[in-house]
Design a protein around this motif. Structure first.
Motif, PDB file in Angstrom:
ATOM      1  N   ARG A  74       0.861  -1.186   0.000  1.00 29.66           N
ATOM      2  CA  ARG A  74       0.000   0.000   0.000  1.00 29.66           C
ATOM      3  C   ARG A  74       0.890   1.227   0.000  1.00 29.66           C
ATOM      4  N   ILE A  75       0.601   2.144  -0.909  1.00 32.09           N
ATOM      5  CA  ILE A  75       1.366   3.378  -1.010  1.00 32.09           C
ATOM      6  C   ILE A  75       0.897   4.340   0.075  1.00 32.09           C
ATOM      7  N   GLY A  76       1.875   4.956   0.742  1.00 31.81           N
ATOM      8  CA  GLY A  76       1.579   5.966   1.745  1.00 31.81           C
ATOM      9  C   GLY A  76       1.894   7.356   1.221  1.00 31.81           C
ATOM     10  N   ALA A  77       2.270   8.229   2.118  1.00 33.30           N
ATOM     11  CA  ALA A  77       2.527   9.633   1.775  1.00 33.30           C
ATOM     12  C   ALA A  77       3.747   9.778   0.879  1.00 33.30           C
ATOM     13  N   ALA A  78       3.783  10.903   0.182  1.00 34.91           N
ATOM     14  CA  ALA A  78       4.944  11.231  -0.645  1.00 34.91           C
ATOM     15  C   ALA A  78       6.162  11.438   0.249  1.00 34.91           C
ATOM     16  N   HIS A  79       7.346  11.187  -0.314  1.00 36.38           N
ATOM     17  CA  HIS A  79       8.592  11.370   0.425  1.00 36.38           C
ATOM     18  C   HIS A  79       9.535  12.190  -0.460  1.00 36.38           C
ATOM     19  N   GLY A  80       9.840  13.384  -0.036  1.00 34.57           N
ATOM     20  CA  GLY A  80      10.736  14.236  -0.816  1.00 34.57           C
ATOM     21  C   GLY A  80      10.040  14.861  -2.009  1.00 34.57           C
ATOM     22  N   LEU A  81      10.833  15.392  -2.925  1.00 39.05           N
ATOM     23  CA  LEU A  81      10.309  16.161  -4.055  1.00 39.05           C
ATOM     24  C   LEU A  81      10.362  15.426  -5.383  1.00 39.05           C
ATOM     25  N   ARG A  82      10.992  14.263  -5.436  1.00 38.61           N
ATOM     26  CA  ARG A  82      11.226  13.595  -6.717  1.00 38.61           C
ATOM     27  C   ARG A  82      10.322  12.399  -6.983  1.00 38.61           C
ATOM     28  N   GLY A  83       9.194  12.341  -6.309  1.00 34.75           N
ATOM     29  CA  GLY A  83       8.213  11.303  -6.613  1.00 34.75           C
ATOM     30  C   GLY A  83       8.312  10.039  -5.788  1.00 34.75           C
ATOM     31  N   GLU A  84       9.234  10.007  -4.813  1.00 33.17           N
ATOM     32  CA  GLU A  84       9.313   8.818  -3.964  1.00 33.17           C
ATOM     33  C   GLU A  84       8.106   8.764  -3.028  1.00 33.17           C
ATOM     34  N   VAL A  85       7.778   7.553  -2.602  1.00 32.70           N
ATOM     35  CA  VAL A  85       6.639   7.343  -1.702  1.00 32.70           C
ATOM     36  C   VAL A  85       7.045   6.445  -0.549  1.00 32.70           C
ATOM     37  N   ARG A  86       6.295   6.550   0.543  1.00 35.37           N
ATOM     38  CA  ARG A  86       6.396   5.566   1.612  1.00 35.37           C
ATOM     39  C   ARG A  86       5.566   4.368   1.156  1.00 35.37           C
ATOM     40  N   LEU A  87       6.112   3.170   1.347  1.00 38.37           N
ATOM     41  CA  LEU A  87       5.439   1.969   0.853  1.00 38.37           C
ATOM     42  C   LEU A  87       5.399   0.929   1.963  1.00 38.37           C
ATOM     43  N   TRP A  88       4.183   0.520   2.337  1.00 37.22           N
ATOM     44  CA  TRP A  88       4.010  -0.545   3.323  1.00 37.22           C
ATOM     45  C   TRP A  88       3.763  -1.837   2.569  1.00 37.22           C
ATOM     46  N   THR A  89       4.564  -2.856   2.862  1.00 34.51           N
ATOM     47  CA  THR A  89       4.435  -4.123   2.147  1.00 34.51           C
ATOM     48  C   THR A  89       3.792  -5.168   3.045  1.00 34.51           C
ATOM     49  N   PHE A  90       3.146  -6.135   2.405  1.00 32.92           N
ATOM     50  CA  PHE A  90       2.495  -7.232   3.118  1.00 32.92           C
ATOM     51  C   PHE A  90       3.196  -8.551   2.793  1.00 32.92           C
ATOM     52  N   THR A  91       4.483  -8.479   2.545  1.00 38.63           N
ATOM     53  CA  THR A  91       5.258  -9.655   2.173  1.00 38.63           C
ATOM     54  C   THR A  91       6.266  -9.971   3.268  1.00 38.63           C
ATOM     55  N   GLU A  92       6.661 -11.233   3.345  1.00 36.98           N
ATOM     56  CA  GLU A  92       7.652 -11.631   4.349  1.00 36.98           C
ATOM     57  C   GLU A  92       8.956 -10.871   4.136  1.00 36.98           C
ATOM     58  N   ASP A  93       9.410 -10.794   2.883  1.00 40.60           N
ATOM     59  CA  ASP A  93      10.585 -10.013   2.521  1.00 40.60           C
ATOM     60  C   ASP A  93      10.091  -8.725   1.880  1.00 40.60           C
ATOM     61  N   PRO A  94      10.155  -7.591   2.575  1.00 44.89           N
ATOM     62  CA  PRO A  94       9.620  -6.347   2.018  1.00 44.89           C
ATOM     63  C   PRO A  94      10.187  -6.003   0.640  1.00 44.89           C
ATOM     64  N   MET A  95      11.458  -6.336   0.394  1.00 45.00           N
ATOM     65  CA  MET A  95      12.088  -5.979  -0.878  1.00 45.00           C
ATOM     66  C   MET A  95      11.587  -6.826  -2.049  1.00 45.00           C
ATOM     67  N   SER A  96      10.828  -7.874  -1.776  1.00 43.05           N
ATOM     68  CA  SER A  96      10.331  -8.709  -2.871  1.00 43.05           C
ATOM     69  C   SER A  96       9.418  -7.937  -3.817  1.00 43.05           C
ATOM     70  N   VAL A  97       8.843  -6.813  -3.366  1.00 41.21           N
ATOM     71  CA  VAL A  97       7.975  -6.028  -4.258  1.00 41.21           C
ATOM     72  C   VAL A  97       8.750  -5.474  -5.441  1.00 41.21           C
ATOM     73  N   THR A  98      10.065  -5.407  -5.335  1.00 41.67           N
ATOM     74  CA  THR A  98      10.870  -4.919  -6.456  1.00 41.67           C
ATOM     75  C   THR A  98      11.092  -6.008  -7.496  1.00 41.67           C
ATOM     76  N   ARG A  99      10.753  -7.250  -7.185  1.00 41.00           N
ATOM     77  CA  ARG A  99      11.034  -8.375  -8.090  1.00 41.00           C
ATOM     78  C   ARG A  99       9.803  -8.919  -8.800  1.00 41.00           C
ATOM     79  N   TYR A 100       8.610  -8.384  -8.503  1.00 41.09           N
ATOM     80  CA  TYR A 100       7.394  -8.903  -9.118  1.00 41.09           C
ATOM     81  C   TYR A 100       7.092  -8.292 -10.477  1.00 41.09           C
ATOM     82  N   GLY A 101       7.840  -7.262 -10.878  1.00 37.45           N
ATOM     83  CA  GLY A 101       7.505  -6.565 -12.113  1.00 37.45           C
ATOM     84  C   GLY A 101       6.378  -5.593 -11.855  1.00 37.45           C
ATOM     85  N   PRO A 102       5.671  -5.189 -12.907  1.00 37.24           N
ATOM     86  CA  PRO A 102       4.589  -4.219 -12.718  1.00 37.24           C
ATOM     87  C   PRO A 102       3.497  -4.762 -11.794  1.00 37.24           C
TER      88      PRO A 102
END
Length: 197
Positions: A33-61
């Motif tokens: 789930r996307i949270g609030a914006a972080h900084g000025l360049r489009g980054e977001v706070r992201l809460w993950t529901f996965t055992e390994d939070p970084m796995s969201v970077t490996r699922y593709g779109p």
């Protein structure tokens, strides 16, 4: 996938929660789930529901719930209980702010297979809940974690849902293939008045 599990549960034994409603759940599972914006360049706070939070970077779109938009996590770094993530195509704070609260889904078949004794929360939603004698109690409505461990929510045919600790003592059997979980109701459930005789 294993058909049953016993013993104490841990976050590793139930990796994802938050599936789509019954009927759609075989296709997509919410992984973040996307949270609030972080900084000025489009980054977001992201809460993950996965055992390994970084796995969201490996699922593709990843897609929004309605499938109308696809977003890919291009970069992420840990920040306490969430990630700071860059999403492909989101380059300004204004774009990031418009995404606040958006849930991101992945196709169920893209998720890795589980090990013996492990299962996804999403696989439990909709399973029949029965007692040790096989008598129907209701249906698994959700798995929650409010910070003190997993809670299984059972929706009976009538009346309010039951919120029970998701432990090996209370849920000794998870039978995905058989479409059921066995519930051993504790003597006293939080919120109930004690029987004073």
């Amino acid at each position: 996938m294993p058909s049953s599990s016993a013993g104490a549960r841990s976050p590793a034994l139930a990796k994802l929660g938050h599936p789509l409603p019954q009927g759609e759940r075989e296709r997509k599972v919410c992984v973040a789930r996307i949270g609030a914006a972080h900084g000025l360049r489009g980054e977001v706070r992201l809460w993950t529901f996965t055992e390994d939070p970084m796995s969201v970077t490996r699922y593709g779109p990843l897609s929004t719930r309605d499938g109308a938009r696809r977003l890919e996590v291009s970069q992420a770094r840990g920040a306490g209980d969430h990630l700071i993530a860059a999403l492909t195509g989101v380059t300004t704070r204004e774009q990031a702010e418009r995404l606040n609260g958006t849930e991101l889904y992945v196709a169920r078949d893209k998720l890795p297979e589980t090990d013996e004794g492990e299962f996804y929360h999403a696989d439990l939603i909709g399973l029949a809940a029965v007692d040790a004698a096989g008598t129907a109690i209701g249906t698994v409505a959700a798995i929650h974690n409010f910070g003190a461990g997993d809670i299984i929510e059972i929706a009976p045919p009538r009346g309010p849902t039951l919120m029970l600790p998701f432990t090996g003592a209370v849920v000794p059997t998870v039978d995905i293939a058989g479409g059921r979980v066995v519930i051993e109701t504790p003597e006293e459930i939080d919120g109930e008045e004690p029987d004073l005789g």
